[in-house]
Design a protein around this motif. Structure first.
Motif, mmCIF file in Angstrom:
data_model
loop_
_atom_site.group_PDB
_atom_site.id
_atom_site.type_symbol
_atom_site.label_atom_id
_atom_site.label_comp_id
_atom_site.label_asym_id
_atom_site.label_seq_id
_atom_site.Cartn_x
_atom_site.Cartn_y
_atom_site.Cartn_z
ATOM 1 N N ILE A 172 0.954 -1.517 -0.167
ATOM 2 C CA ILE A 172 0.352 0.047 0.086
ATOM 3 C C ILE A 172 0.934 1.460 -0.037
ATOM 4 C CG2 ILE A 172 -2.526 -0.901 0.918
ATOM 5 C CD1 ILE A 172 -1.340 0.537 3.597
ATOM 6 N N PHE A 173 2.277 1.582 0.264
ATOM 7 C CA PHE A 173 2.677 2.161 0.241
ATOM 8 C C PHE A 173 3.501 2.857 -2.002
ATOM 9 C CE2 PHE A 173 2.950 0.675 4.707
ATOM 10 C CZ PHE A 173 3.292 2.152 5.531
ATOM 11 N N GLU A 174 3.278 1.715 -1.591
ATOM 12 C CA GLU A 174 3.599 2.715 -3.642
ATOM 13 C C GLU A 174 2.636 2.881 -4.553
ATOM 14 O OE1 GLU A 174 3.972 -1.926 -5.752
ATOM 15 O OE2 GLU A 174 4.752 -2.888 -4.194
ATOM 16 N N GLY A 215 -1.334 9.382 -1.607
ATOM 17 C CA GLY A 215 -0.838 9.471 0.159
ATOM 18 C C GLY A 215 0.232 8.742 0.800
ATOM 19 N N LEU A 216 -0.072 7.218 0.820
ATOM 20 C CA LEU A 216 0.657 6.821 1.608
ATOM 21 C C LEU A 216 2.352 6.711 0.890
ATOM 22 C CD1 LEU A 216 -1.416 3.540 2.900
ATOM 23 C CD2 LEU A 216 -0.619 5.956 4.314
ATOM 24 N N ALA A 217 2.389 7.289 -0.463
ATOM 25 C CA ALA A 217 3.369 6.955 -0.650
ATOM 26 C C ALA A 217 4.436 8.110 -0.923
ATOM 27 C CB ALA A 217 3.270 6.977 -3.074
ATOM 28 N N ILE A 218 4.067 9.517 -0.418
ATOM 29 C CA ILE A 218 4.350 10.817 0.059
ATOM 30 C C ILE A 218 4.114 10.302 1.800
ATOM 31 C CG2 ILE A 218 3.553 12.435 0.391
ATOM 32 C CD1 ILE A 218 2.139 12.665 -1.603
ATOM 33 N N SER A 229 -11.512 4.266 -2.662
ATOM 34 C CA SER A 229 -10.646 5.220 -2.789
ATOM 35 C C SER A 229 -10.694 6.266 -3.581
ATOM 36 C CB SER A 229 -9.144 4.537 -3.028
ATOM 37 O OG SER A 229 -8.156 5.370 -3.684
ATOM 38 N N LYS A 230 -11.192 6.093 -4.627
ATOM 39 C CA LYS A 230 -11.722 6.909 -5.503
ATOM 40 C C LYS A 230 -12.706 7.879 -4.813
ATOM 41 C CE LYS A 230 -9.812 6.013 -10.537
ATOM 42 N NZ LYS A 230 -10.294 5.424 -11.527
ATOM 43 N N GLN A 231 -13.922 7.268 -4.803
ATOM 44 C CA GLN A 231 -14.970 7.154 -3.882
ATOM 45 C C GLN A 231 -14.682 8.624 -3.443
ATOM 46 O OE1 GLN A 231 -18.139 4.815 -2.691
ATOM 47 N NE2 GLN A 231 -18.080 3.873 -5.550
ATOM 48 N N THR A 232 -13.762 8.434 -2.460
ATOM 49 C CA THR A 232 -13.145 9.265 -1.499
ATOM 50 C C THR A 232 -12.535 10.611 -1.814
ATOM 51 O OG1 THR A 232 -11.797 7.790 -0.382
ATOM 52 C CG2 THR A 232 -14.280 8.009 0.878
ATOM 53 N N ARG A 261 -3.686 0.579 -4.682
ATOM 54 C CA ARG A 261 -4.934 0.779 -3.526
ATOM 55 C C ARG A 261 -5.780 -1.003 -3.488
ATOM 56 N NH1 ARG A 261 -5.972 4.497 -8.302
ATOM 57 N NH2 ARG A 261 -6.273 6.552 -7.376
ATOM 58 N N VAL A 262 -6.416 -0.603 -2.490
ATOM 59 C CA VAL A 262 -6.829 -2.115 -1.618
ATOM 60 C C VAL A 262 -7.766 -2.307 -2.867
ATOM 61 C CG1 VAL A 262 -7.654 -3.447 -0.308
ATOM 62 C CG2 VAL A 262 -5.920 -2.392 0.604
#
Ligand code: ADP
Length: 438
Positions: A384-386, A405-408, A396-399, A390-391
Motif C-alpha cells: 500500500i505504500f507503492e 498519499g501513503l507513497a508521499i 479510494s476514488k469515491q472518497t 489501492r486495495v
C-alpha cells in the motif's frame, strides 16, 4: 594505460640494472684493490725480510721486473729505483705512502696512472736502517673494470628489457582484459572471470546497474499509471462537456453534468498536486530545511481541521498528546499527519473511531494513528505504500483518493530518517506508527 604500465615496468627494470651495476662494480673494485694491495704488501714484506735493501751493494739491476721498486731515505731522497734513474726523481718525502711508512712503519696509496684507465698501487715499509722500501704496480681501475663488463651488461640489459616487455604486456593484458570485457558487456558482468581486487568494483557496478534498471522500470510504470489516472477524469469531463455543448441534455442533466465535471476536475487537481509533490520529494537531495517544530501542535491543528470530515462520515476522531519537539520540515510533517488521519477517516466504518497519539520517546517523536476501520488484508499490506496502489480502487476514488498519499508519507518519513510501521486486521482496523529522530 597499457603504455603507461609498460613504460613504468621498463623504467623500474632499467633503474634496477643501473643500481645493481654500480653496486657490483664498486664492490668488485674494492675487492680487486684489496687483492692488489695484499699482493704488494706480501712482496714488500718478503723483500724486507730477505734484507737485501739493508745493504745497497747487494742489489742487482733488474731483479724485480714485475714491480717497480724504490728505496727512499728517511729525508725523502730516492736512492734506488729499478724503473727510473734515481737522480731524475724528485724528493719523495711528501708522498703519502712514504710519509705514513716513516711515521707508522708502513703506508699505502693509489694514484692515477699516466696510462688511461689504469691506476698505480703503492705499498711502502720502513726498513731497520730507517730507509723506506716501496713497491709499485700499475693495475686496472674502476673504469677499465666497468669497460670490461660493459658488453655483458649491455647483453643482459637487452635480454632483461625484452623479458620485461613481454611480462609487462602479459600483466597489463591480464589487468585490462576483464575491465574491457566488463565495459563491453554490462548485461553479463557476473560471467566475466576477474581477479579479487576488481570484485568490489564489479559488485558496485552490478548493484548500480540493477538500481538504474529498476528505477527506469519504476519510472515507466509510474508514467503509464499517471497517464491512465489522468485520462479517466479527463475523458469524463470531455464526455459531459460534449453532451452539454450538443444541446442533448435537459436542464436537470446540465446541473448534474456540471457537478460531475466539477468533481472530476477536482480529482484531476488533487492528482496533479500529489504528482507534483512526489516528484518534488524525488528530486530534492537529502538535505531538507529543518526547523524546530512540535508534532503535538501540528496534530492538534490537523485533527481540528478534519473533525468536520469525520463528523460527515460519523467517525469519532480523538487525540491525546504531549509536546514532542523535533527538527523537521514543517510543511512535510503537516502533510504526513494529514494523510494518515484522513486515510483513517476515509477507510472507516459508520460509528467507527480514529485515535491519534503523540509522544516523545528515546530521542524520537512518535505518531500513532489507530482506527477501527475496514482494515487491510494481509496480502496488500506490503504494497500500500507503492504509488497508485489501492486495495479497493472505487472506494479510494469515491472518497477522493489518488493512491499517492501513503507513497508521499513514506518519502517524507525517509527524508527525516524515520521509520514507519503498519499493523492491520481486515475488517477490524489499522494502526500506523511513525518514529522520527529528534
Ligand atoms: P488513497 O489515495 O487511495 O487513499 P493511499 O496511498 O493513501 O492512497 O493509500 C493506499 C491504499 O491503502 C488505499 O487505497 C487503501 O486501500 C489503503 N489504506 C490506506 N490507509 C488505510 C486505512 N487506515 N485503513 C484501511 N486501508 C487503508
Amino acid at each position: 594505460m597499457k603504455r603507461k604500465i609498460n613504460l613504468q615496468f621498463l623504467f623500474v627494470i632499467c633503474m634496477t640494472i643501473l643500481v645493481t651495476m654500480i653496486l657490483l662494480t664498486t664492490i668488485f673494485t674494492e675487492i680487486f684493490k684489496e687483492e692488489v694491495m695484499e699482493d704488494l704488501s706480501t712482496y714488500t714484506m718478503e723483500l724486507k725480510s730477505i734484507g737485501v735493501f739493508e745493504n745497497m751493494d747487494a742489489i742487482e739491476g733488474d731483479t724485480f721486473q714485475e714491480f717497480r721498486v724504490t728505496l727512499v731515505k728517511s729525508d725523502g731522497v730516492v736512492i734506488y729505483d729499478n724503473y727510473i734513474n734515481p737522480n731524475q726523481l724528485q724528493n719523495h718525502g711528501n708522498r703519502p705512502e712514504i710519509r705514513d711508512a716513516i711515521k707508522q712503519g708502513y703506508g699505502q696509496a693509489i694514484r692515477k696512472s699516466e696510462t688511461l684507465n689504469k691506476s698505480n698501487y703503492y705499498y711502502a715499509v720502513k726498513l731497520e736502517n730507517g730507509c723506506v722500501l716501496r713497491l709499485a704496480k700499475e693495475s686496472e681501475n674502476i673504469w677499465s673494470i666497468l669497460m670490461r663488463f660493459l658488453p655483458y651488461i649491455l647483453v643482459l640489459t637487452i635480454v632483461l628489457v625484452v623479458i620485461t616487455i613481454i611480462i609487462a604486456s602479459f600483466f597489463t593484458r591480464s589487468i585490462i582484459k576483464p575491465i574491457e570485457k566488463l565495459a563491453n558487456d554490462m548485461e553479463h558482468m557476473e560471467s566475466v572471470t576477474t581477479y579479487k581486487e576488481l570484485q568490489p568494483f564489479i559488485d558496485t557496478i552490478v548493484k548500480q546497474h540493477g538500481d538504474i534498471l529498476r528505477s527506469a522500470i519504476m519510472r515507466q510504470e509510474f508514467t503509464a499509471n499517471v497517464s491512465h489516472e489522468l485520462k479517466t477524469p479527463l475523458t469524463a469531463i470531455s464526455g459531459y462537456a460534449e453532451i452539454i455543448s450538443n444541446g442533448m441534455a435537459d436542464e436537470a442533466d446540465v446541473a448534474r453534468f456540471a457537478n460531475e465535471i466539477h468533481r472530476n476536475s477536482n480529482r484531476l487537481l488533487s492528482l496533479i498536486n500529489d504528482i507534483i509533490h512526489l516528484s518534488e520529494l524525488d528530486v530534492m537531495d537529502n538535505a531538507i530545511e529543518k526547523e524546530e517544530i512540535d508534532l503535538n501542535t501540528i496534530v492538534q491543528t490537523a485533527v481540528d481541521m478534519l473533525q468536520l470530515s469525520a463528523g460527515k462520515r460519523q467517525v469519532r476522531l480523538t487525540m491525546s498528546g504531549v509536546a514532542s519537539i523535533f527538527n523537521g520540515d514543517k510543511m512535510m510533517i503537516e502533510e504526513l499527519v494529514y494523510n494518515l488521519i484522513n486515510n483513517a477517516i476515509r477507510y472507516n466504518k459508520q460509528d467507527g473511531t480514529v485515535h491519534v497519539e503523540v509522544y516523545p520517546a528515546d530521542e524520537r517523536v512518535v505518531l500513532c494513528v489507530t482506527d477501527t476501520g475496514i482494515g487491510i488484508p494481509k496480502e496488500h499490506q506490503e504494497r500500500i505504500f507503492e504509488r497508485f496502489y489501492r486495495v479497493d480502487k472505487s472506494h479510494s476514488k469515491q472518497t477522493g483518493g489518488t493512491g499517492l498519499g501513503l507513497a508521499i508519507v513514506k518519502h517524507i518519513v525517509a527524508k527525516h530518517n524515520g521509520d514507519i510501521s503498519l499493523e492491520s486486521e481486515y475488517g477490524k482496523g489499522t494502526k500506523i506508527t511513525v518514529w522520527i529522530p529528534v
